[in-house]
Design a protein around this motif. Structure first.
Motif, PDB file in Angstrom:
ATOM      1  N   ILE A 102       0.835  -1.194   0.000  1.00 18.07           N
ATOM      2  CA  ILE A 102       0.000   0.000   0.000  1.00 18.07           C
ATOM      3  C   ILE A 102       0.878   1.255   0.000  1.00 18.07           C
ATOM      4  N   SER A 103       0.470   2.248  -0.749  1.00 18.32           N
ATOM      5  CA  SER A 103       1.265   3.476  -0.857  1.00 18.32           C
ATOM      6  C   SER A 103       0.920   4.441   0.270  1.00 18.32           C
ATOM      7  N   ASP A 104       1.806   5.380   0.476  1.00 16.33           N
ATOM      8  CA  ASP A 104       1.601   6.412   1.493  1.00 16.33           C
ATOM      9  C   ASP A 104       0.676   7.484   0.920  1.00 16.33           C
ATOM     10  N   PRO A 105      -0.393   7.849   1.630  1.00 14.52           N
ATOM     11  CA  PRO A 105      -1.335   8.831   1.087  1.00 14.52           C
ATOM     12  C   PRO A 105      -0.753  10.238   0.968  1.00 14.52           C
ATOM     13  N   GLU A 106       0.304  10.516   1.702  1.00 18.17           N
ATOM     14  CA  GLU A 106       0.904  11.856   1.648  1.00 18.17           C
ATOM     15  C   GLU A 106       2.361  11.736   2.082  1.00 18.17           C
ATOM     16  N   LYS A 107       3.207  11.386   1.136  1.00 16.34           N
ATOM     17  CA  LYS A 107       4.585  11.047   1.439  1.00 16.34           C
ATOM     18  C   LYS A 107       5.368  12.192   2.091  1.00 16.34           C
ATOM     19  N   ASN A 108       5.027  13.385   1.780  1.00 16.00           N
ATOM     20  CA  ASN A 108       5.789  14.529   2.304  1.00 16.00           C
ATOM     21  C   ASN A 108       5.127  15.182   3.509  1.00 16.00           C
ATOM     22  N   ARG A 109       4.271  14.458   4.184  1.00 19.51           N
ATOM     23  CA  ARG A 109       3.539  15.080   5.286  1.00 19.51           C
ATOM     24  C   ARG A 109       4.439  15.454   6.462  1.00 19.51           C
ATOM     25  N   TYR A 110       5.628  14.868   6.528  1.00 16.55           N
ATOM     26  CA  TYR A 110       6.535  15.230   7.620  1.00 16.55           C
ATOM     27  C   TYR A 110       6.991  16.687   7.505  1.00 16.55           C
ATOM     28  N   ASN A 111       6.746  17.297   6.336  1.00 19.39           N
ATOM     29  CA  ASN A 111       7.097  18.709   6.158  1.00 19.39           C
ATOM     30  C   ASN A 111       5.975  19.638   6.621  1.00 19.39           C
ATOM     31  N   PHE A 112       4.810  19.041   6.930  1.00 21.50           N
ATOM     32  CA  PHE A 112       3.661  19.851   7.306  1.00 21.50           C
ATOM     33  C   PHE A 112       3.400  19.754   8.805  1.00 21.50           C
ATOM     34  N   LYS A 113       2.651  20.726   9.301  1.00 26.39           N
ATOM     35  CA  LYS A 113       2.188  20.656  10.673  1.00 26.39           C
ATOM     36  C   LYS A 113       1.085  19.599  10.755  1.00 26.39           C
ATOM     37  N   ASP A 114       1.008  18.916  11.890  1.00 24.99           N
ATOM     38  CA  ASP A 114       0.021  17.857  12.047  1.00 24.99           C
ATOM     39  C   ASP A 114      -1.397  18.338  11.754  1.00 24.99           C
ATOM     40  N   GLU A 115      -1.718  19.556  12.184  1.00 19.78           N
ATOM     41  CA  GLU A 115      -3.087  20.027  12.047  1.00 19.78           C
ATOM     42  C   GLU A 115      -3.455  20.337  10.597  1.00 19.78           C
ATOM     43  N   ASP A 116      -2.478  20.337   9.684  1.00 17.15           N
ATOM     44  CA  ASP A 116      -2.766  20.590   8.281  1.00 17.15           C
ATOM     45  C   ASP A 116      -3.256  19.336   7.560  1.00 17.15           C
ATOM     46  N   LEU A 117      -3.159  18.174   8.200  1.00 11.11           N
ATOM     47  CA  LEU A 117      -3.506  16.919   7.548  1.00 11.11           C
ATOM     48  C   LEU A 117      -4.981  16.585   7.719  1.00 11.11           C
ATOM     49  N   SER A 118      -5.538  15.926   6.744  1.00  6.33           N
ATOM     50  CA  SER A 118      -6.921  15.491   6.836  1.00  6.33           C
ATOM     51  C   SER A 118      -7.081  14.143   6.147  1.00  6.33           C
ATOM     52  N   TRP A 119      -7.924  13.296   6.756  1.00  7.21           N
ATOM     53  CA  TRP A 119      -8.253  12.005   6.156  1.00  7.21           C
ATOM     54  C   TRP A 119      -9.646  12.055   5.539  1.00  7.21           C
ATOM     55  N   ASP A 120     -10.105  13.256   5.219  1.00 10.33           N
ATOM     56  CA  ASP A 120     -11.415  13.400   4.604  1.00 10.33           C
ATOM     57  C   ASP A 120     -11.504  12.503   3.359  1.00 10.33           C
ATOM     58  N   TYR A 121     -12.623  11.820   3.214  1.00  6.41           N
ATOM     59  CA  TYR A 121     -12.760  10.840   2.135  1.00  6.41           C
ATOM     60  C   TYR A 121     -12.541  11.450   0.753  1.00  6.41           C
ATOM     61  N   GLU A 122     -13.108  12.614   0.511  1.00  5.56           N
ATOM     62  CA  GLU A 122     -12.968  13.230  -0.810  1.00  5.56           C
ATOM     63  C   GLU A 122     -11.513  13.542  -1.125  1.00  5.56           C
ATOM     64  N   ILE A 123     -10.746  13.897  -0.102  1.00  5.85           N
ATOM     65  CA  ILE A 123      -9.325  14.180  -0.295  1.00  5.85           C
ATOM     66  C   ILE A 123      -8.554  12.899  -0.584  1.00  5.85           C
ATOM     67  N   ARG A 124      -8.959  11.794   0.046  1.00  7.14           N
ATOM     68  CA  ARG A 124      -8.233  10.523  -0.067  1.00  7.14           C
ATOM     69  C   ARG A 124      -8.846   9.569  -1.098  1.00  7.14           C
ATOM     70  N   LYS A 125      -9.894   9.983  -1.774  1.00 13.13           N
ATOM     71  CA  LYS A 125     -10.618   9.097  -2.681  1.00 13.13           C
ATOM     72  C   LYS A 125      -9.724   8.483  -3.762  1.00 13.13           C
ATOM     73  N   LYS A 126      -8.911   9.295  -4.416  1.00 18.55           N
ATOM     74  CA  LYS A 126      -8.040   8.790  -5.478  1.00 18.55           C
ATOM     75  C   LYS A 126      -7.027   7.802  -4.919  1.00 18.55           C
ATOM     76  N   TRP A 127      -6.453   8.146  -3.770  1.00 19.83           N
ATOM     77  CA  TRP A 127      -5.482   7.243  -3.140  1.00 19.83           C
ATOM     78  C   TRP A 127      -6.129   5.905  -2.798  1.00 19.83           C
ATOM     79  N   MET A 128      -7.359   5.919  -2.307  1.00 22.40           N
ATOM     80  CA  MET A 128      -8.060   4.686  -1.957  1.00 22.40           C
ATOM     81  C   MET A 128      -8.308   3.837  -3.196  1.00 22.40           C
ATOM     82  N   GLU A 129      -8.690   4.465  -4.266  1.00 19.95           N
ATOM     83  CA  GLU A 129      -8.939   3.732  -5.512  1.00 19.95           C
ATOM     84  C   GLU A 129      -7.656   3.083  -6.024  1.00 19.95           C
TER      85      GLU A 129
END
Length: 249
Positions: free
Chosen positions: A147-174
């Motif tokens: 399985i791939s990482d949904p946001e490989k560069n998230r370590y560059n972001f603040k935690d509160e900037d991340l979201s697992w909202d379905y619409e945001i992750r839909k392509k990754w899930m597919e």
């Protein structure tokens, strides 16, 4: 627990219920056709929530008996705590727990699931050891699911900037053959389901955990160490949706 005689199971339950105001504990010996429950005093400072056995008492039991299981009771909580699972894995001793609120026994096989040990007590590191990082690590290593990482560069972001909202992750899930599932009961959940949740004060889903066998979950909360514990009603109330692999039965 399949090899335990009914009289031992009855003894464990009666001992727990008789002492319902503090957790009880002990060791179970199985040798040939003889089974024995050795009661050991709980010396924990807070006996309502924890149990602790005197190391000297435990050592004496090991010298005299063939110890197979550790037993304790729960007064309020349902299922195993993360401390229970960690202690079982560290000792290599399988745990039997009787939950008074559920009127139910729980069993954790420390030998069968010894590999869980490498996924618990890991320090939180955003983008590496976080809620997604621990899920991906387990799936890739133990289940051989690439399985791939949904946001490989998230370590560059603040935690509160991340979201697992379905619409945001839909392509990754597919791309990873995941399907959005709505569950109505805890029993609807299956091993390897990715549970995506949010607190009542959050607009979007912000965390995920992985369903394991025997109603256990693997998770790494923000700023906490990774852990495995029983899935409880509190978690169920926080579910936003469930991501399930379509090709798994």
């Amino acid at each position: 627990m399949k090899n335990l005689d009914n009289f031992i199971i009855t003894e464990l339950k009666e001992y727990a219920i008789t002492n319902r105001y503090e957790e009880v504990c002990g060791l179970i010996s199985i040798s040939n056709d003889e089974q024995k429950f050795i009661k050991i005093k709980n010396i924990a400072s807070n006996k309502n929530k924890f149990f602790l056995m005197n190391p000297d008492d435990v050592e004496k039991c090991y010298l005299k008996y063939n110890i197979s299981y550790c037993f304790h009771s729960h007064l309020n909580s349902r299922g195993f705590s993360s401390e229970d699972i960690s202690s079982s894995l560290n000792s290599g001793l399988s745990y039997i727990m009787y939950s008074i609120p559920e009127d139910k026994f729980h069993f954790f096989d420390a030998k069968k699931y010894f590999f869980y040990k490498k996924y618990i007590n890991l320090p939180y590191i955003n983008g590496i050891n976080d809620c997604w990082g621990i899920i991906g690590k387990f799936l890739n290593e133990q289940e051989k699911i690439p399985i791939s990482d949904p946001e490989k560069n998230r370590y560059n972001f603040k935690d509160e900037d991340l979201s697992w909202d379905y619409e945001i992750r839909k392509k990754w899930m597919e791309e990873n053959n995941l399907k959005k599932i709505t569950v109505k009961r805890i029993d609807d959940l299956k091993p390897l389901d990715i549970i995506v949740g949010k607190s009542k004060n959050e607009e979007y889903a912000t965390f995920g955990c992985l369903m394991l066998e025997n109603n256990l979950i693997l998770l790494q909360n923000q700023r906490q160490r990774s852990k495995i514990e029983s899935f409880r009603k509190g978690y169920f109330k926080m579910i936003d949706y469930v991501a399930r692999f379509e090709d798994l039965k």
